[in-house]
Design an enzyme around this catalytic site. Structure first.
Site, PDB file in Angstrom:
ATOM      1  N   LYS A 183      27.435  36.668 -12.985  1.00 31.96           N
ATOM      2  CA  LYS A 183      28.721  35.958 -13.026  1.00 31.96           C
ATOM      3  C   LYS A 183      29.449  36.089 -11.695  1.00 31.96           C
ATOM      4  O   LYS A 183      30.246  35.221 -11.317  1.00 31.96           O
ATOM      5  CB  LYS A 183      29.577  36.458 -14.193  1.00 31.96           C
ATOM      6  N   ARG A 247      37.546  39.810  -6.602  1.00 35.31           N
ATOM      7  CA  ARG A 247      37.126  39.858  -5.199  1.00 35.31           C
ATOM      8  C   ARG A 247      36.074  38.790  -4.898  1.00 35.31           C
ATOM      9  O   ARG A 247      36.059  38.206  -3.812  1.00 35.31           O
ATOM     10  CB  ARG A 247      36.570  41.247  -4.865  1.00 35.31           C
TER      11      ARG A 247
END
Length: 318
Positions: A183, A247
């Site tokens: 993912k 991030r």
């Protein structure tokens, strides 16, 4: 007592959540200065400055302080997991990996790395849609706990669940690891889409086709379909592809905007993309989004060229 290796944001957040529930927790960091600072301030000002430590949470830089742990959670970045484990004599207790990704040097996921370093260890992985700040301040969070031994998995689920942290268990460690790793690659792609100004419709398409890639990879490794459709796969994908707190998503935004991303920030999806691209080629898998992210990161393609390549692929059934 529960021991936690790694005093970054996620390890600290887990320690706070477990200690709030009354469980004695020892949080270990390799830095003596960092341990002293957290012990004095009773908070981790580097990562979670607004989350005070509950009384049952202690901090140390002495690995021997984890000797009496009934469970050890290892919350260090996947690419540093091996080097973090090798020097230390850990207790004979279940080791729960709390990181995501695929090791570049071996192609292994977190439990595979642990088992190579600590042969015979009982391993599990804790993964799913979560931001450390949410866990630390007590916002409701649900995660997947994967352990091949169903009995031990149930015991770990009971021990690690708190009033605000709900764990669902599975024996499919492969599926849980792949979901958590892959993912991140798709999140970089989605960030790139938004950063390039292509819009939410394009992001939705990228998420959907990215999930199809995740399913193809999962099938190749023998992962269970329902695991990838659960918290550790689809759930984590939805969170990571839509939030600036990710991030990986922020790295994608930088790519789409042709901006320089802070190299000091750990982005597991960057390493995972390269590792999975090579694995996919070896297995004959069609992974256009993973390939595109890899080429964007190594500079062998541009955002404009990548879009054209993806949009001109042969038409096919969904």
């Amino acid at each position: 007592m529960i021991g936690i290796m790694g005093a970054g944001a996620f390890g600290t957040a887990l320690g706070i959540a477990l200690a709030k529930a009354g469980t004695p927790v020892t949080l270990w960091t390799r830095s003596e200065i960092h341990a002293e600072d957290m012990g004095k301030l009773r908070r981790n000002r580097a990562y979670l400055p607004d989350a005070p430590f509950p009384e049952p949470l202690s901090v140390t830089s002495d690995i021997d302080a984890l000797a009496d742990s009934k469970v050890v959670l290892v919350a260090v970045p996947l690419q540093h997991l091996r080097s973090a484990l090798i020097p230390h004599d850990l207790p004979d207790a279940p080791i729960v990996a709390c990181c995501k990704g695929i090791e570049l040097s071996s192609g292994l996921g977190p439990t595979g790395v642990v088992e190579e370093v600590l042969p015979g260890a009982i391993t599990a992985i804790l993964t799913g849609p979560s931001f450390a700040a949410d866990i630390a301040i007590g916002r409701p969070t649900a995660l997947t706990l994967a352990c091949r031994d169903a009995t031990i998995g149930k015991a770990l689920q009971d021990r690690l669940t708190t009033p605000t942290l709900r764990l669902y268990r599975t024996t499919d460690t492969i599926g849980a690891e792949l979901g958590g790793a892959l993912k991140n690659v798709i999140a970089i792609a989605c960030g790139t889409v938004i950063g390039a100004g292509l819009g939410d419709s394009a992001r939705a398409a990228t998420m959907t086709r990215g999930f199809a890639e995740m399913q193809r990879i999962g099938a190749s490794f023998g992962a269970h379909t329902d695991t990838l459709a659960g918290l550790s796969g689809l759930g984590d994908l939805a969170l990571t592809c839509t939030s600036d707190l990710s991030r990986n998503y922020r790295l994608g935004l930088s790519l789409g905007r042709s901006e320089v991303f802070d190299p000091t920030i750990t982005v597991e999806g960057a390493a995972t993309a390269g590792a999975m691209f090579e694995i996919g080629k070896a297995r004959g898998l069609d992974l256009p989004i993973t390939e595109t992210v890899t080429r964007l990161l190594d500079g062998s393609t541009t955002v404009v060229d990548a879009i054209e390549t993806l949009m001109t692929r042969p038409l096919k059934e969904e």
